[in-house]
Write a protein that holds these residues in place. Structure first.
Motif, PDB file in Angstrom:
ATOM      1  N   HIS A 145       7.696 -13.323  -0.209  1.00 29.63           N
ATOM      2  CA  HIS A 145       8.531 -13.276   1.005  1.00 29.63           C
ATOM      3  C   HIS A 145       9.552 -14.396   0.916  1.00 29.63           C
ATOM      4  O   HIS A 145       9.541 -15.154  -0.039  1.00 29.63           O
ATOM      5  CB  HIS A 145       7.686 -13.348   2.282  1.00 29.63           C
ATOM      6  CG  HIS A 145       6.916 -14.627   2.453  1.00 29.63           C
ATOM      7  ND1 HIS A 145       5.849 -14.946   1.651  1.00 29.63           N
ATOM      8  CD2 HIS A 145       7.056 -15.666   3.314  1.00 29.63           C
ATOM      9  CE1 HIS A 145       5.362 -16.123   2.017  1.00 29.63           C
ATOM     10  NE2 HIS A 145       6.079 -16.594   3.023  1.00 29.63           N
ATOM     11  N   ASP A 162       7.225  -8.752   3.278  1.00 28.41           N
ATOM     12  CA  ASP A 162       6.039  -9.182   2.517  1.00 28.41           C
ATOM     13  C   ASP A 162       5.696  -8.205   1.399  1.00 28.41           C
ATOM     14  O   ASP A 162       5.578  -7.003   1.629  1.00 28.41           O
ATOM     15  CB  ASP A 162       4.793  -9.251   3.416  1.00 28.41           C
ATOM     16  CG  ASP A 162       4.963 -10.185   4.604  1.00 28.41           C
ATOM     17  OD1 ASP A 162       5.932 -10.951   4.634  1.00 28.41           O
ATOM     18  OD2 ASP A 162       4.097 -10.129   5.498  1.00 28.41           O
ATOM     19  N   ASP A 212       0.250 -13.179   3.875  1.00 28.56           N
ATOM     20  CA  ASP A 212      -0.560 -12.284   4.703  1.00 28.56           C
ATOM     21  C   ASP A 212      -2.014 -12.757   4.722  1.00 28.56           C
ATOM     22  O   ASP A 212      -2.856 -12.149   5.381  1.00 28.56           O
ATOM     23  CB  ASP A 212      -0.460 -10.824   4.211  1.00 28.56           C
ATOM     24  CG  ASP A 212       0.797 -10.136   4.763  1.00 28.56           C
ATOM     25  OD1 ASP A 212       1.876 -10.770   4.725  1.00 28.56           O
ATOM     26  OD2 ASP A 212       0.702  -8.991   5.241  1.00 28.56           O
TER      27      ASP A 212
END
Ligand SMILES: [Zn+2]
Length: 309
Positions: free
Chosen positions: A94, A172, A188
């Motif tokens: 990300h 993501d 995450d």
């Protein structure tokens, strides 16, 4: 969402998100890069910022995330100790600066690959907690982008980068080293701690919970799990994280349905079972406000829930 943010994790959050001005103020001279063999071709590097995943073998080196620019030489040295091969690919999970800060430094050696929203956000000014991050220089941008998924056939296995929408951010990727039986979760997954969920970048608690659930359904019980932050983990650790997401957001949701405002919910806090989870950078108060705002739909993701590219 910054109105009442006075957490001690503030500096961390800014460094985490921006990785520019704050990162430059920080002293990196004492940071050591620690390498751990994970499984198969895969290693994990820990230093400052997000954990780095590494694939080494006859095709060369691929890294997942690259921490901060001032650490690039130390990261190179750590890679060289594992394997003398050349860096070929850099995957970004990300856009946050503690995962992409080394992009410019490594861009002459390898090709940067990321989900398309990573390039969009790195190309334009971003605001997280009221702090602005300027657009990155061209050299730091991903060269290859993808909307949903991409496979790299490298060092004898298929390395899958799969987009999981609206979790930590809207860009993501979770990386599956299918032969080595390793998954790199990016942000995450914060192992054993409340996570930072970047609502301003299209993240949401609901999306994050769904993403983690999907990964759990996909990986075998003996897989190794590299979290964005925290120690090398197992699917059981990831399941515990998922349980925490479901339980704590359920508690806040119930209180909201009873008409309680944020200040009241923060004052009441969470049951002791979740105390340890608030001992990291995201304290319990900030975690509660993140859930509250995410459930209220203040995140950019709220209007796009369920939308997948
Ligand atoms: Zn992040």
């Amino acid at each position: 969402m910054t109105r009442k943010l006075r957490s001690s994790g503030m500096l961390f959050l800014l460094a985490l998100a921006a990785g520019t001005a704050v990162a430059q103020d920080r002293d990196y001279s004492k940071v050591q890069i620690k390498a751990t063999k994970v499984a198969g071709n895969v290693y994990m590097l820990e230093g400052a910022g997000g954990n780095i995943g590494v694939s080494v073998g006859p095709d060369g080196i691929l890294i997942v995330d690259d921490q901060y620019a001032p650490l690039a030489d130390k990261i190179r040295a750590a890679l060289r100790e594992i394997d003398p091969g050349n860096l070929q690919f850099i995957l970004n999970t990300h856009w946050h600066g503690d995962h992409t800060g080394g992009n410019q430094a490594f861009s002459k050696e390898g090709t940067i690959i990321a989900q398309e929203n990573v390039r969009k956000r790195l190309s334009t000014e971003q605001t997280v907690f009221g702090e602005k991050t300027p657009p990155s220089p061209k050299e730091a941008l991903p060269v290859i982008t993808f909307p949903d998924a991409l496979s790299i056939h490298f060092n004898g296995e298929e390395i899958q980068a799969i987009h999981f929408p609206h979790g930590h951010t809207d860009g993501d990727s979770i990386i599956f080293f299918t032969g080595s039986n390793v998954v790199h979760m990016g942000d995450d997954f914060f192992a054993g701690r409340f996570p930072f969920v970047d609502l301003a970048s299209g993240g949401s608690i609901q999306g994050l919970t769904a993403n983690v659930e999907k990964v759990l359904a996909r990986i075998p019980a003996d897989a190794k799990v590299i979290p964005g932050h925290g120690p090398l983990s197992t699917p059981a650790d990831l399941a515990a994280f998922h349980h925490m997401l479901v339980e704590t957001s359920g508690i806040v949701k119930t209180k909201m349905a009873a008409g309680k405002d944020l200040a009241t919910i923060q004052k009441e806090g969470l049951p002791d079972a979740w105390k340890e989870w608030g001992s990291g950078f995201i304290k319990t108060d900030l975690w509660i406000s993140t859930i509250y705002e995410s459930l209220q739909g203040n995140g950019a993701a709220a209007h796009q829930e369920g939308t997948h590219h």
